[in-house]
Each structure stands twice: as C-alpha cells, then as structure tokens.
Motif scaffolding. Structure first.
Motif, PDB file in Angstrom:
ATOM      1  N   SER A 173      -6.065  -7.833  19.664  1.00  0.00           N
ATOM      2  CA  SER A 173      -5.378  -7.621  20.935  1.00  0.00           C
ATOM      3  C   SER A 173      -6.027  -6.456  21.665  1.00  0.00           C
ATOM      4  O   SER A 173      -6.768  -5.656  21.085  1.00  0.00           O
ATOM      5  N   GLU A 174      -5.733  -6.360  22.946  1.00  0.00           N
ATOM      6  CA  GLU A 174      -6.228  -5.234  23.732  1.00  0.00           C
ATOM      7  C   GLU A 174      -5.680  -3.921  23.179  1.00  0.00           C
ATOM      8  O   GLU A 174      -6.373  -2.912  23.146  1.00  0.00           O
ATOM      9  N   ALA A 175      -4.414  -3.944  22.713  1.00  0.00           N
ATOM     10  CA  ALA A 175      -3.803  -2.738  22.168  1.00  0.00           C
ATOM     11  C   ALA A 175      -4.553  -2.253  20.923  1.00  0.00           C
ATOM     12  O   ALA A 175      -4.746  -1.049  20.733  1.00  0.00           O
ATOM     13  N   VAL A 176      -4.987  -3.193  20.074  1.00  0.00           N
ATOM     14  CA  VAL A 176      -5.733  -2.808  18.867  1.00  0.00           C
ATOM     15  C   VAL A 176      -7.088  -2.223  19.244  1.00  0.00           C
ATOM     16  O   VAL A 176      -7.523  -1.203  18.690  1.00  0.00           O
ATOM     17  N   ALA A 187       2.781  -8.256  19.957  1.00  0.00           N
ATOM     18  CA  ALA A 187       1.764  -7.862  20.933  1.00  0.00           C
ATOM     19  C   ALA A 187       0.825  -9.037  21.198  1.00  0.00           C
ATOM     20  O   ALA A 187       0.361  -9.695  20.265  1.00  0.00           O
ATOM     21  N   PRO A 188       0.562  -9.346  22.465  1.00  0.00           N
ATOM     22  CA  PRO A 188      -0.276 -10.515  22.779  1.00  0.00           C
ATOM     23  C   PRO A 188      -1.713 -10.334  22.288  1.00  0.00           C
ATOM     24  O   PRO A 188      -2.257  -9.238  22.319  1.00  0.00           O
ATOM     25  N   ASN A 189      -2.280 -11.414  21.830  1.00  0.00           N
ATOM     26  CA  ASN A 189      -3.672 -11.432  21.395  1.00  0.00           C
ATOM     27  C   ASN A 189      -4.352 -12.596  22.111  1.00  0.00           C
ATOM     28  O   ASN A 189      -4.540 -13.677  21.532  1.00  0.00           O
ATOM     29  N   GLN A 193      -7.159 -14.550  20.406  1.00  0.00           N
ATOM     30  CA  GLN A 193      -6.781 -15.536  19.391  1.00  0.00           C
ATOM     31  C   GLN A 193      -6.173 -16.778  20.029  1.00  0.00           C
ATOM     32  O   GLN A 193      -6.425 -17.898  19.612  1.00  0.00           O
ATOM     33  N   MET A 194      -5.383 -16.575  21.098  1.00  0.00           N
ATOM     34  CA  MET A 194      -4.731 -17.696  21.768  1.00  0.00           C
ATOM     35  C   MET A 194      -5.747 -18.650  22.385  1.00  0.00           C
ATOM     36  O   MET A 194      -5.505 -19.849  22.505  1.00  0.00           O
ATOM     37  N   GLN A 195      -6.920 -18.120  22.753  1.00  0.00           N
ATOM     38  CA  GLN A 195      -7.959 -18.956  23.354  1.00  0.00           C
ATOM     39  C   GLN A 195      -8.932 -19.495  22.319  1.00  0.00           C
ATOM     40  O   GLN A 195      -9.968 -20.068  22.660  1.00  0.00           O
TER      41      GLN A 195
END
Length: 793
Positions: free
Chosen positions: A423-426, A773-775, A778-780
């Motif tokens: 994720s962007e947060a990571v 948290a969105p990733n 991975q979703m794409q």
C-alpha cells in the motif's frame, strides 16, 4: 456589527480607548507567561555558559572498548567479553563506577516486569496475552528461558577479581583505589545472555517457512553510564520506554557468527578481505563509484544461503572498528541481501558508504528505496546541522513496524505483502522510518542528549528534521508529524493523560505524541510563524554545531536558540515544553467603525444606499405592487416640494462646507481619512490558555483578502482576552483566525466571524465492515513478479 458614523475627532478618541487592553480577569496569568524562565533553568557556570554553549571548563568522560562476541545461532545466545578503558575526565575523584545492564529488563523479578500493569479482559484473551500479564515481561518471551545477563567475571587489568553489585539494570563496580581526576582505569567483563524475540529495540525475528532467524543485536554489552556535571552518575533504571544515556569512546569489536551469515555493524569492517568472497569484493569495489546502489549479496544468493545446504558452515569473525561513538550494534543473518553505494552528498566531496541489509521479505521496496533514503537523509540533515562525520550509514530491515537507531546502523520496519505488492501507507511509512532512524545519527548519536531523562531532545528534534527531509523527498509526502493541525487531537485530550514535554521519558503517557509529535510541531511553529526560517535555521544549526560530540541539556538548547537568533522565546518554552495547555483562540466579536469623511460625494451616496436598504422590508415589497393606487399617485395636486426633493443630492453648499473642512486639516489627518475608511475592533479570547501569535485573515467585499500577523506578546498585558483595532480601506466581510493552520488551534469553529457552519459527514451502510488500508497495487493484480521498479510507474 457596524457602529454609527463618527466625526474624525470622536473616532480618534474612540479608537484610542478601544486600543487599550481589557482589564485582567481572575485567571490573569500574563505576567507569569511572559516573564523569563529564570530559576526554572539551572544557573550558568563554567561548564555550561549562559549563552547555551559549552563553558570554558566543559568536560565529559569517555570509555574505549575492545570486545569479542559470539552469536550462537542454535541456542539464540550471546557470549561476550570486553576490555574497557575508562577515562575520568571529570574534576572529581571516583570510588566506584556504574555500568548499564539493559538486558536485565527481561528478568522475571526485574523492575521492568514488576512495574508493568494490566487487567484481564472479560471479552477473552489469547494465551500469549495472558502469559504477558502473568510474567509481566511481554508475550514474546519464552517462560522456560532465563533472560538477562549472566555475569561471568569482572576483573582488573592484572586479572584480579573486582567486587560488584547489581541493582536491576545497573551494576556498580567498586574500585580498589580511588580513580583520580585525569586518570584512566582498565578492567574486563565476561557475560552471556539469551536473546529475546525482537521487541522493538533488539532481538531476533524467526521465519518458520525457511527456519532461519535475523538477529538485531543492541544494548548487548555492559556499557559505562555517564558521570556528568549535571547529575553525577546517570543510573536511572531502564524500564523499556526511556532510551539510553551514554558516553563516547572508540570501539574494536570482533563478531563471530555462522560462516554463512552476513554481518553488518556500527563502524567500518576491518577484514572484508577475509570474510567476503572474491565476487563480493569486486562488487564492493564497483559500488565505490556507482551513482546507484550495487548489490553486494543478491537475492538469489541470500535465498540459496537460507536453504542451509551446508549443515555445518563453521564460523567466521567480522572485525569492526568505530571511533568516537556512544554505542555499538550489529545485525547478522544468512537471509540478508546487501546493497551499497558511496555517496558524495556534501560540498566537501567526502564520500560516505550508504548501505542496506534486508531479507527477501523486504523486496521490492527495500532494493528500490532504502539506500537512496539513507543518502537523502545524510544530505538533508547535514544541510541544517553539520556534515555527517562517520564513514558509513546502514539501514537494516527488521520486523515490520517501527525502528531503532544506533551509531551508523539502524533497524527499520516496512514490509510489503508476500506477493510483493504494498500500500501507499507501507511505502511512505518505510521511507519515513528509514529517514527517522538514520537521522538519529545526528540526534542523539552525535548531539549526545540524555534519552533516559529527556526523550524529546532526540526524538522531538529528530522528528522535526525528519518532517523537513520527507518534504524534500516528495512534495506530496504524507507526513505524520510536524504540521500544527496534526497535534490538535492530542493537545485537546483530557488533562489527566497529558504530561509536559519536559517530563522524564519513563513517566510520559503517550510517548509518541508527547516526545515526538509535540516538540516537532513546536519547532515547526517556531520556524514558520514565531521566528521565521532564516533566524530559526541559523540558531538550530548553531545548537547542533556547538554540541556535536558533547552532551547538551534542555537549558543549553533553549539558551542557544535565543542567543543565536536574538528572539526572546521564554514564553514559548514555558507554554509548549513546561505546560499542557492547548491553543484555542476565539474570535468573539468584531465591531465596525467608519470614518465620517464629511465628503458629500461619499457620505450622501452611503446614506442613499443605507436608506434604500431600510426600504427593503417585506411590507414595502408587497406595497410596491399597488403604489400607483396611492392618493399622491392618483392626484398630482397632493405632491409638493418634498415629494420631489432628493436629500442625497450633492449641492454647492455641501461642496463649500467640505472645502472649508478639508482646509482645516493637516496633511496627516487628510491621509488618515483617505487611506483608512474602516476601523474594526476584534475581541479575541485565549480560551485554551497557551498564548500564541494572532494571525487574522480579512476577506474583503471585492473578493480579495489580506493577512495580518501579531506576535504572541500581544497577550502580555492580558492573557485571557484582548481587543485589537485593525484599519482597512476596503470593507471586510469575513474574518478568520489562523487561516493557514499555523498555531495548532484545537477548535477552528470559533475562529471565524461571522461564524461558518461546517457539516459533519456521515455514511449510510447496510453492514458494518472492518476496513483495511487500501492496496491498489494488489487490487490491480500487480504481483511480486510484475511490480515495476520504475519510479515513473
């Protein structure tokens, strides 16, 4: 609210009266807030000058170490011996010396375990949680293993046994002869201890899939406690939260580990020729001139090593040397990938090794970003402090999450998913923690503050520099700490959980917001709002330069910032560092005054518009439909002079009277009338208690705006409520306090006049779901083999 039109003389008298401060209320504390710190700070002396600089007789002790240590991978054990040369540079004679035994934090009967609190949850608990409550030492500790130091021997240089006493995490060694001022003493210690699982500062991480462990070994050897001019011996117990008070010295450390391990440590390796393969040495040579990181140990090589095809790899000893450092740490694993480059980040042209050590679980993030982030940190911090003096800086990937710092090496979290997506947060969290932990080389590894007592002196100053470095990395970097609006939730917390920044590190509730975020925010406010960048940057650099390789106290920081800038900041230190009050400025009301210019062209037009406004009543609007049916409208003989008279028409008599009036005025009086036709009296309350500059945005009738800034000293006569007169040529239709979120105001709803209502948004849903948290990666479907390392993607 607009007041009646006033003649000039009456207006000037009114403005003068309104400019006075309101009388003090029963809670008046302005004098206390704006008096000097005085006796709150220690009296300057020959070791610490009134300017905040080291005094002419400043001194500090040092200790040199020659250490031999072995990492037993099978038993998760450290076996070590050390020869310490302690230099008593103090003016005092010493009968004994104190060493720190930080691993004793994990003893079953230690103060760390017995002082922990907790409770059983009625909702249920895991066995690990219950074990942690039962033993008081944390859920990761094996209850069947004895942790803490086992001291084998303490002997002098001749091999004679020295008496010692262990008190929790401290050990006193009684000297056979008093150690005179200006002399040194040599002694040796042998010890062992069982390594804990990684608990945030050191330990090991085990990987069940391949059966290997990564070791992050820190506060692993008995270390000299400081003896200084402020406290004498610094021997506060280690409870886990307050970090370390240490002294400088030169280190030679021989680290024996399994032969298939890669070892990274504080300092420079002295025997790469013996411990590296020919290929690795060639790659290291290539990295000396490369502008991008070069892999010294590749992922394929690390993956092969972790399979442990050779069950008995033997041992290998890595020898490291580190001069003028306050501590020493190392990391060891057969899983480590290693990349490096030499970076010339300074104008001097001196090159510094920037390196990263990480397992495959850290990729692709670590290979792409870590070493670059190390080099960036040295450049950014160096620009606002001093040139990084050491030859190497290493970022080592530890357990996902936070990080921990040591001279020239840091253990940093930030791990992608198993498929290589993140994720962007990571991503930003990893870069941020690397900047933070590598940045600790400056505070406190070089500017050597006492972390056990004053956590903010390293964490707060470092977090501030991290905030600036993150913005220099990426303009849109999602910084977590530093912006004033990011500390308001904490500062508006219940007073029972708030402690001053100046509280001892072990006693702080909420160490993150208190020791990291609040001081970092305070420094940002000083730089942007109170002092300005030029004055702040000069003073901050002066502090860092004065105290590099020395041990400053809070008073030294406060005094240097004022000494080098010429700005009186005692009120600021009192409010932000010694207090817990928040900032909450309330724009209670605004009174509007016009100058009566007596110019008929202006005043009669104003009167015409006001009369027209008063005609806009509901009755008048309804009556307008039948105005042709009135008597006067139906019968013209009923109309006379006054039905045709325009009271707002400018006559020759009006012009003559105005010319006479203007002739009676001085040039200054004429300018006042022409340039400032509107006077506003702002009534502002200091509801929070913490005085700060008053920043006012004026939104004008024509759609433009302007900002007025008044220093915090505006509260010096009355810290509860003030009146402030502001004059403008244009009419103000909207007033806003702190429009750009500069002062950490905890309640922005009372900052506007007239008030502006802000909606509270809510969401409608069928079923409550736990959000993660969105990733998007991975979703794409961007798996590990598809992740692009092109920064443009």
């Amino acid at each position: 609210m607009k007041r009646a039109l006033l003649p000039l003389l009456i207006l000037l008298i009114t403005v003068s009266a309104m400019a006075q401060q309101l009388p003090p209320n029963p809670n008046y504390k302005a004098n206390d807030r704006f008096e000097q710190l005085g006796t709150m700070l220690p009296t300057p002396n020959s070791t610490r000058a009134a300017s905040g600089a080291p005094g002419r007789e400043y001194w500090q002790n040092r200790a040199d170490y020659d250490i031999k240590v072995e990492l037993d991978d099978d038993k998760r054990k450290i076996i070590g011996s050390e020869t310490i040369t302690f230099f008593n540079n103090s003016p005092d004679d010493l009968k004994y010396i104190w060493l720190q035994l930080d691993q004793n934090l994990f003893k079953k009967d230690g103060i760390g375990a017995t002082s922990r609190t907790g409770s059983v949850s009625e909702k249920g608990m895991s066995t690990a949680q219950l074990a942690a409550l039962n033993n008081g030492r944390g859920s990761s500790l094996d209850p069947n293993v004895e942790y803490g130091y086992q001291i084998g021997s303490v002997k002098d240089k001749a091999g004679k046994v020295l008496p010692y006493t262990i008190n929790g995490t401290m050990m006193r060694i009684d000297l056979p002869v008093t150690l005179k001022s200006g002399t040194s003493y040599v002694f040796g210690v042998e010890w062992t201890y069982n390594v804990t699982e990684y608990y945030g500062r050191s330990g090991y991480e085990f990987f069940p899939k391949d059966g290997n462990a990564n070791y992050f070994i820190a506060h692993w050897f008995p270390r000299l406690a400081p003896y200084d001019d402020i406290n004498g011996w610094n021997h506060k117990q280690f409870l886990g939260q307050g970090e370390f008070a240490l002294i400088f010295g030169n280190y030679k450390v021989a680290i024996t580990a399994p032969a298939d391990h890669v070892v990274a440590a504080s300092g420079e390796c002295q025997n790469y020729a013996q411990v590296l393969t020919a290929t690795q040495k060639q790659r290291l040579k290539q990295a000396e001139t490369s502008k991008t990181p070069v892999l010294i140990v590749t992922q394929a090589e690390a993956e092969k090593a972790e399979k442990r095809e050779n069950k008995n790899p033997g041992k290998k000893t890595w020898i490291y040397k580190a001069d003028n450092v306050r501590d020493f740490a190392f990391a060891s694993s057969r899983k480590f990938i290693w990349d490096a480059m030499q970076s010339d980040v300074y104008k001097s042209g001196r090159k510094i090794w920037c390196m990263s050590i990480y397992p495959k679980e850290g990729n692709p993030l670590w290979e792409q970003y870590s070493t670059r982030a190390v080099a960036h940190t040295l450049k950014s911090y160096g620009a606002r402090t001093f040139e990084y003096p050491y030859p190497v800086a290493i970022s080592c990937h530890s357990v996902a999450g936070g990080g921990m710092e040591y001279p020239m090496i840091s253990f940093n979290g930030g791990r992608p998913e198993e498929d290589g997506t993140y994720s962007e947060a990571v991503k930003y969290g990893m870069i941020g923690v690397i900047i933070h932990e590598v940045g600790h080389n400056f505070f406190p590894m070089i500017v050597n503050s006492d972390e056990r007592q004053w956590a903010w002196m390293d964490e707060g100053l470092n977090t501030f520099c991290q905030y600036l470095a993150e913005k220099e990395w990426d303009f849109n970097f999602p910084t977590r700490r530093g912006e004033p609006n990011q500390i308001t939730d904490y500062m508006s917390s219940d007073k029972s959980v708030l402690t001053p920044i100046m509280a001892s590190a072990e006693n702080v509730i909420g160490l993150g917001p208190n020791a990291y975020a609040k001081p970092a925010t305070a420094l940002n406010i000083l730089r942007e709002t109170v002092m300005g960048r030029e004055l702040f940057d000069h003073a901050f650099k002066e502090y860092a330069t004065r105290w590099r390789f020395k041990s400053p106290s809070p008073a030294d920081f406060f005094r240097t910032m004022e000494d080098a800038s010429g700005v009186d900041l005692d009120w600021f230190w009192k409010g932000w560092f010694y207090g817990t009050e928040p900032v909450d400025q309330d724009l209670v009301s605004v009174d509007w005054f016009n100058i009566d210019t007596q110019n008929p062209e202006i005043e009669k037009e104003i009167a015409r518009k006001e009369a027209a406004r008063k005609q806009q009543t509901m009755s008048k609007m309804q009556d307008a439909k039948t105005k042709g049916e009135t008597v006067v409208a139906q019968d013209s003989t009923m109309a006379d002079f006054y039905n045709r008279y325009d009271p707002f028409k400018v006559t020759e008599a009006d012009k003559h009277k105005y010319d006479q009036y203007m002739a009676s005025l001085t040039d200054n009086e004429k300018a006042l009338i022409q340039e400032n036709s509107n006077f506003y009296t702002l009534s502002i309350k200091n509801k929070g208690g913490l005085p700060m500059p008053v920043i006012v945005k004026m939104g004008f009738e024509d759609g433009t705006d302007s900002v007025a800034v008044f220093p915090a000293e505006i509260w010096r006569f009355n810290d509860a409520q003030i009146n402030k007169v502001i004059s403008t040529k244009k009419k103000v239709v909207q007033w806003t306090l702190d429009p750009y979120q500069q002062i950490a105001d905890i309640d922005t709803e009372n900052n506007a006049f007239p008030r502006i209502a802000a909606p509270t948004r809510f969401q409608i849903f069928k079923q409550q779901q736990q959000k993660r948290a969105p990733n998007p990666m991975q979703m794409q479907g961007a798996g590990a083999g598809k992740v692009s390392t092109d920064p443009k993607n």
